[in-house]
Write an enzyme that holds these catalytic residues in place. Sequence first.
Site, mmCIF file in Angstrom:
data_model
loop_
_atom_site.group_PDB
_atom_site.id
_atom_site.type_symbol
_atom_site.label_atom_id
_atom_site.label_comp_id
_atom_site.label_asym_id
_atom_site.label_seq_id
_atom_site.Cartn_x
_atom_site.Cartn_y
_atom_site.Cartn_z
ATOM 1 N N CYS A 192 0.826 -1.005 -0.094
ATOM 2 C CA CYS A 192 -0.178 -0.187 -0.076
ATOM 3 C C CYS A 192 0.838 1.349 -0.169
ATOM 4 C CB CYS A 192 -0.889 -0.473 1.290
ATOM 5 S SG CYS A 192 -2.047 -1.930 1.307
ATOM 6 N N ARG A 223 6.127 -0.511 -5.950
ATOM 7 C CA ARG A 223 6.073 -1.076 -4.310
ATOM 8 C C ARG A 223 4.640 -2.537 -4.452
ATOM 9 N NH1 ARG A 223 6.202 2.741 0.213
ATOM 10 N NH2 ARG A 223 4.604 1.188 0.735
ATOM 11 N N TRP A 234 -2.677 -2.775 -1.350
ATOM 12 C CA TRP A 234 -2.832 -4.356 -2.153
ATOM 13 C C TRP A 234 -3.050 -5.531 -1.238
ATOM 14 C CZ3 TRP A 234 0.581 -7.778 1.164
ATOM 15 C CH2 TRP A 234 1.004 -8.583 0.757
ATOM 16 N N ASN A 288 -2.881 2.919 5.339
ATOM 17 C CA ASN A 288 -1.605 1.979 4.960
ATOM 18 C C ASN A 288 -1.757 0.993 6.623
ATOM 19 O OD1 ASN A 288 -1.577 2.617 2.713
ATOM 20 N ND2 ASN A 288 0.604 3.300 2.618
ATOM 21 N N GLY A 289 -1.467 -0.353 6.484
ATOM 22 C CA GLY A 289 -1.158 -0.712 7.696
ATOM 23 C C GLY A 289 -2.956 -1.808 7.467
ATOM 24 N N GLU A 303 19.994 -17.901 -1.598
ATOM 25 C CA GLU A 303 18.943 -16.417 -2.533
ATOM 26 C C GLU A 303 19.263 -17.317 -3.912
ATOM 27 O OE1 GLU A 303 18.511 -13.686 -1.821
ATOM 28 O OE2 GLU A 303 18.741 -12.685 -3.682
ATOM 29 N N LYS A 314 15.042 -16.375 -5.393
ATOM 30 C CA LYS A 314 15.002 -15.816 -7.046
ATOM 31 C C LYS A 314 14.098 -16.088 -7.754
ATOM 32 C CE LYS A 314 16.296 -12.745 -5.809
ATOM 33 N NZ LYS A 314 15.844 -11.674 -4.674
ATOM 34 N N GLU A 329 11.112 -16.504 -6.781
ATOM 35 C CA GLU A 329 9.563 -15.699 -6.781
ATOM 36 C C GLU A 329 9.153 -15.278 -7.876
ATOM 37 O OE1 GLU A 329 12.762 -12.201 -5.475
ATOM 38 O OE2 GLU A 329 11.088 -12.258 -5.234
ATOM 39 N N HIS A 342 20.747 -36.585 3.201
ATOM 40 C CA HIS A 342 19.222 -37.325 4.846
ATOM 41 C C HIS A 342 18.382 -37.025 4.447
ATOM 42 C CE1 HIS A 342 23.300 -36.660 6.975
ATOM 43 N NE2 HIS A 342 23.746 -36.298 6.223
ATOM 44 N N LYS A 356 6.974 -4.997 -3.473
ATOM 45 C CA LYS A 356 7.977 -4.401 -2.668
ATOM 46 C C LYS A 356 8.449 -3.760 -1.591
ATOM 47 C CE LYS A 356 12.955 -2.935 -4.856
ATOM 48 N NZ LYS A 356 13.576 -4.414 -4.761
HETATM 49 C C1 F6R Z 1 13.176 -10.859 -2.943
HETATM 50 C C2 F6R Z 1 12.881 -9.599 -2.120
HETATM 51 C C3 F6R Z 1 12.354 -9.402 -0.652
HETATM 52 C C4 F6R Z 1 12.809 -8.872 0.656
HETATM 53 C C5 F6R Z 1 12.618 -8.964 1.614
HETATM 54 C C6 F6R Z 1 12.845 -7.578 2.590
HETATM 55 O O1 F6R Z 1 13.624 -11.187 -3.734
HETATM 56 O O2 F6R Z 1 13.273 -9.141 -2.584
HETATM 57 O O3 F6R Z 1 12.188 -11.516 -0.413
HETATM 58 O O4 F6R Z 1 14.072 -9.144 0.351
HETATM 59 O O5 F6R Z 1 11.158 -8.249 1.695
HETATM 60 O O6 F6R Z 1 12.485 -6.162 2.617
HETATM 61 P P1 F6R Z 1 13.131 -5.146 2.290
HETATM 62 O O7 F6R Z 1 15.164 -5.105 2.086
HETATM 63 O O8 F6R Z 1 13.279 -3.677 2.308
HETATM 64 O O9 F6R Z 1 13.434 -4.766 4.669
#
Ligand code: F6R
Length: 603
Positions: free
Chosen positions: A2, A27, A77, A103-104, A479, A483, A486, A502, A598
């Site tokens: 949001c 976002r 969102w 927001n919230g 990581e 990636k 997602e 295991h 985001k």
């Molecule tokens: C994955 C991604 C998320 C963020 C996570 C934390 O690609 O972007 O896993 O890393 O939501 O976000 P921040 O870094 O903004 O606290």
Amino acid sequence: MCGIIACRTASPAAPFLVRGLRLLEYRGYDSIGVAVLTSGGSTAVIRSVNRVDDLANMVDGWSGQPLGGIGIGHTRWATHGAVTMANAHPHLDCTGRVAVVHNGIIENADELRHELSAGGHEFASAVDSEVISHLLENELETGKDLNKAMQAIVLKLAGTWAMVAMDSRDGRVVGTAHGSPLLLGHSAHGVFFASDVSAIGDWVDQFQALDDGDIVELAAEPVWIRSGAAPQPPRLWSADRSTRQGGLDGHPDYMHAEIDEQPEVAARILDELANGIPTGSLWRNLDGPAFERIAVIGCGTSLNAAAVVAQAFGRLGGLSHRSLVASEAVSAVIEPGTLVLVFSQSGETADIMRAVDHVQTFGASMLAVTNNPHSSLARRSDSVVTCQAGPEIGVAATKTFTAQVITGVCVALSALVAQGRLDRSRARELADDLRHLPDMLAQALVVSKDVIPSLVGDLVSASGFLFLGRGPGVTFAEEGALKLKELTYRWAEAYPAGELKHGPLALVESGTPVIVVDNDDRRLRGNVAEVEARGGRVIRIGSSGSTIPALGRSIDLPLAGGMDQWGPLESVIPMQVLARELALALGRDVDKPRNLAKSVTVD
Ligand code: F6R
């Protein structure tokens, strides 16, 4: 997630609101809307469950009374209630006098809705936020102005909020915050509220941040109330260039642009920080405290970056270290002498802020590693180091991961020198290794773009992927798996390769893709053989001779062993490129993966 924008401008408000909402798009959101005061004193509410472009067309085609210079806007969102027009913000009271964006999460919304309905209020949506407009309606009916009404209703709310309300009767606009960020921006065009400086950074010169509980009236001379009184004017921050979003500049999508940018980002950070490693001055300039152990906190990709840095502290300084998932950190005991490093690219993640609340109860020193030096996290930490990645628009973090790792490793090395735990001459050698990273990342990009497109055809129909690593390679494998899942919406799991036998080896059958971060650990050979014996499709990211020969050892560089301490950072590039290429082949939106946002401002 949001986002809020609101304004009182000399010229029509709608173009600013639409532009701000466009800047908040990155976002992630499901619906969008604005409420603007008209020249006739009514409120025009325009909402859409499509993209900002759709809203912009509706605003352009508006045929009612002319839209004026006061308005509020929101990207939603969905948390409570489906993605429908009725659930999109802004929300009105029963009379249409007051419009609200929020927001919230209002945790006691069900009880409030019940009470308000019993009192005759009619709700138009299923969302928690709508209770705010009806609560304001009750207070306004008693003769209070919007400012006083807001002061009264916040006492009835539980949960988190950044919210802005607009009263069509007198044109007042009032904002308040509690556990969710809200900023007041000043510009030649007028005054603005925004939940994120990037929404207004294109035209706002300076801004101030609301503290929890502050109530601010948006006016040429804003009226600021804290604990019932006018506070000292809160600090003015400059909305510098780094908060402004760049364009695609010829790239097909932001993820592509941001992957490509990584060598440049690495060089920028090292230019700024590497000289402060052998002298320990980087650490001393941060006013860093003495410490005996390390805890790092983060979520998702930022947690992976944090874990790389925690392990570097351990390997290089012999320090005990642990990584805490922010959403679970509330049960952690922070021992005396712990330095807590909090990693968050946005600095606004709600889970992070709750973890910070918890850490502060132990009185531990907190260093923020963030891409947003104006964020809530930065403002609450004892010291801040900025990652200098520049704005990242793609929802999946790429360049901010690289930036957080490099920034964090520079800080770790400098801190260890300053504490006498690392020899200066060794630190100089390691800083030189770091200085090779921009070239190594650039080389990894070249190799990845060359090799990966030809792998995609074979992998695109795979239903799941395994990622393996050993030692400092494990976190990078994690990581890579994050990636891939997602971006492609396919299952991907990462394991230390030794764990394979295991349990996860049961997943491997003919053709199962197994991506191995091969940092030359001899033990990996056996693990690769175990996979191949079961018909698994091994893709090795390693030195020359690997499937993807992208690791730095394949270029002839005089390295002093740093990569064995903080791990093969350049391995992340082929994994980002692979995730993006597969996602495109599957028809996914690589900049806005489904269900993700985001800046995750709800916990
Ligand atoms: C994955 C991604 C998320 C963020 C996570 C934390 O690609 O972007 O896993 O890393 O939501 O976000 P921040 O870094 O903004 O606290």
